[in-house]
Scaffold this motif. Sequence first.
Motif, short mmCIF file in Angstrom:
data_model
loop_
_atom_site.label_atom_id
_atom_site.label_comp_id
_atom_site.label_asym_id
_atom_site.label_seq_id
_atom_site.Cartn_x
_atom_site.Cartn_y
_atom_site.Cartn_z
N GLN A 48 0.84 -1.21 0.00
CA GLN A 48 0.00 0.00 0.00
C GLN A 48 0.87 1.26 0.00
N GLU A 49 1.95 1.21 0.80
CA GLU A 49 2.83 2.38 0.87
C GLU A 49 3.51 2.65 -0.46
N GLU A 50 3.86 1.57 -1.16
CA GLU A 50 4.51 1.76 -2.47
C GLU A 50 3.56 2.41 -3.46
N LYS A 51 2.29 2.06 -3.38
CA LYS A 51 1.31 2.69 -4.27
C LYS A 51 1.24 4.18 -3.93
N ASP A 52 1.31 4.50 -2.65
CA ASP A 52 1.34 5.91 -2.25
C ASP A 52 2.56 6.62 -2.85
N HIS A 53 3.70 5.94 -2.82
CA HIS A 53 4.91 6.56 -3.38
C HIS A 53 4.69 6.89 -4.86
N ALA A 54 4.09 5.94 -5.57
CA ALA A 54 3.82 6.17 -7.00
C ALA A 54 2.91 7.39 -7.16
N MET A 55 1.90 7.49 -6.29
CA MET A 55 0.94 8.60 -6.42
C MET A 55 1.55 9.95 -6.05
N ILE A 56 2.52 9.93 -5.14
CA ILE A 56 3.18 11.19 -4.78
C ILE A 56 3.92 11.74 -6.01
N ILE A 57 4.59 10.83 -6.73
CA ILE A 57 5.32 11.27 -7.93
C ILE A 57 4.33 11.64 -9.04
N TYR A 58 3.29 10.84 -9.17
CA TYR A 58 2.23 11.11 -10.15
C TYR A 58 1.69 12.53 -9.94
N ASN A 59 1.35 12.85 -8.70
CA ASN A 59 0.80 14.18 -8.39
C ASN A 59 1.83 15.28 -8.66
N TYR A 60 3.09 14.97 -8.35
CA TYR A 60 4.14 15.97 -8.56
C TYR A 60 4.30 16.28 -10.05
N VAL A 61 4.33 15.24 -10.88
CA VAL A 61 4.52 15.45 -12.32
C VAL A 61 3.42 16.36 -12.85
N ILE A 62 2.19 16.10 -12.45
CA ILE A 62 1.07 16.92 -12.92
C ILE A 62 1.18 18.35 -12.39
N SER A 63 1.51 18.48 -11.10
CA SER A 63 1.58 19.84 -10.54
C SER A 63 2.75 20.62 -11.15
N ALA A 64 3.76 19.92 -11.64
CA ALA A 64 4.91 20.61 -12.24
C ALA A 64 4.69 20.85 -13.74
N GLY A 65 3.48 20.58 -14.22
CA GLY A 65 3.17 20.86 -15.63
C GLY A 65 3.60 19.76 -16.58
N TYR A 163 -1.05 0.78 8.76
CA TYR A 163 -0.93 1.58 7.54
C TYR A 163 -1.31 3.03 7.84
N VAL A 164 -0.40 3.94 7.52
CA VAL A 164 -0.68 5.37 7.67
C VAL A 164 -0.43 6.01 6.30
N PRO A 165 -1.46 6.56 5.68
CA PRO A 165 -1.24 7.20 4.37
C PRO A 165 -0.22 8.32 4.50
N SER A 166 0.65 8.44 3.53
CA SER A 166 1.69 9.46 3.62
C SER A 166 1.09 10.87 3.61
N ALA A 167 1.64 11.72 4.51
CA ALA A 167 1.19 13.12 4.56
C ALA A 167 1.49 13.82 3.23
N MET A 168 2.44 13.29 2.47
CA MET A 168 2.81 13.88 1.18
C MET A 168 1.67 13.81 0.17
N LEU A 169 0.72 12.93 0.44
CA LEU A 169 -0.41 12.79 -0.50
C LEU A 169 -1.45 13.89 -0.30
N GLY A 170 -1.42 14.53 0.86
CA GLY A 170 -2.41 15.56 1.13
C GLY A 170 -3.80 15.01 0.95
N ASN A 171 -4.63 15.75 0.23
CA ASN A 171 -5.99 15.23 -0.01
C ASN A 171 -6.08 14.57 -1.39
#
Length: 173
Positions: A48-65, A163-171
């Motif tokens: 589950q945590e690894e999926k969160d890691h993927a989503m943190i990068i996924y969100n970053y790529v989008i936010s960085a344009g 399991y604690v969702p990463s704070a990096m995921l925000g909402n």
Amino acid sequence: MLSKRIEELLNEQINYELFSSYLYLSMSAYLSDLNMNGYAHWFHIQAQEEKDHAMIIYNYVISAGGRVRLEAIDGPKTEFTDIREVLEETLEHERMITQKIYKIVDEATSEKDYKTVKALEWFINEQVEEEENAVDNIAKYNMLADDAKGLYLLDKEMLARVYVPSAMLGNKA
Ligand code: OFO
């Protein structure tokens, strides 16, 4: 804006993180089959945590344009010799992932893409923790697992992981 090269590396990293999730879920399935429910639980949370890691990068790529492009995820190994092999392969895998993160940081630094460097600082720290956990799991197993009672207690200890969702995921989890 991300350069094409950094965007490509970040997309690759999303794939590595999703593969990590798939690998740990496969390990969890193997451990469930051994009736090692605590170890299976620990690896299920790891997945589950690894999926969160993927989503943190996924969100970053989008936010960085940038543009996220998902690719096929390799099939993970499904058979293992024993728990020790699972634990040792976890350490090997995490060391490989650390090197992948360092490579992106290196390239982003040479492009003066400090925004990406900053975004990956969390991953540098996370990899320290990932490797420490893997080393710790091997050490405990080596100390206690030869004795059935020791293994039983270790398995129980692994069950305590939460399991604690990463704070990096925000909402954006
Ligand atoms: Fe994503 O840290 Fe493990 O692989």
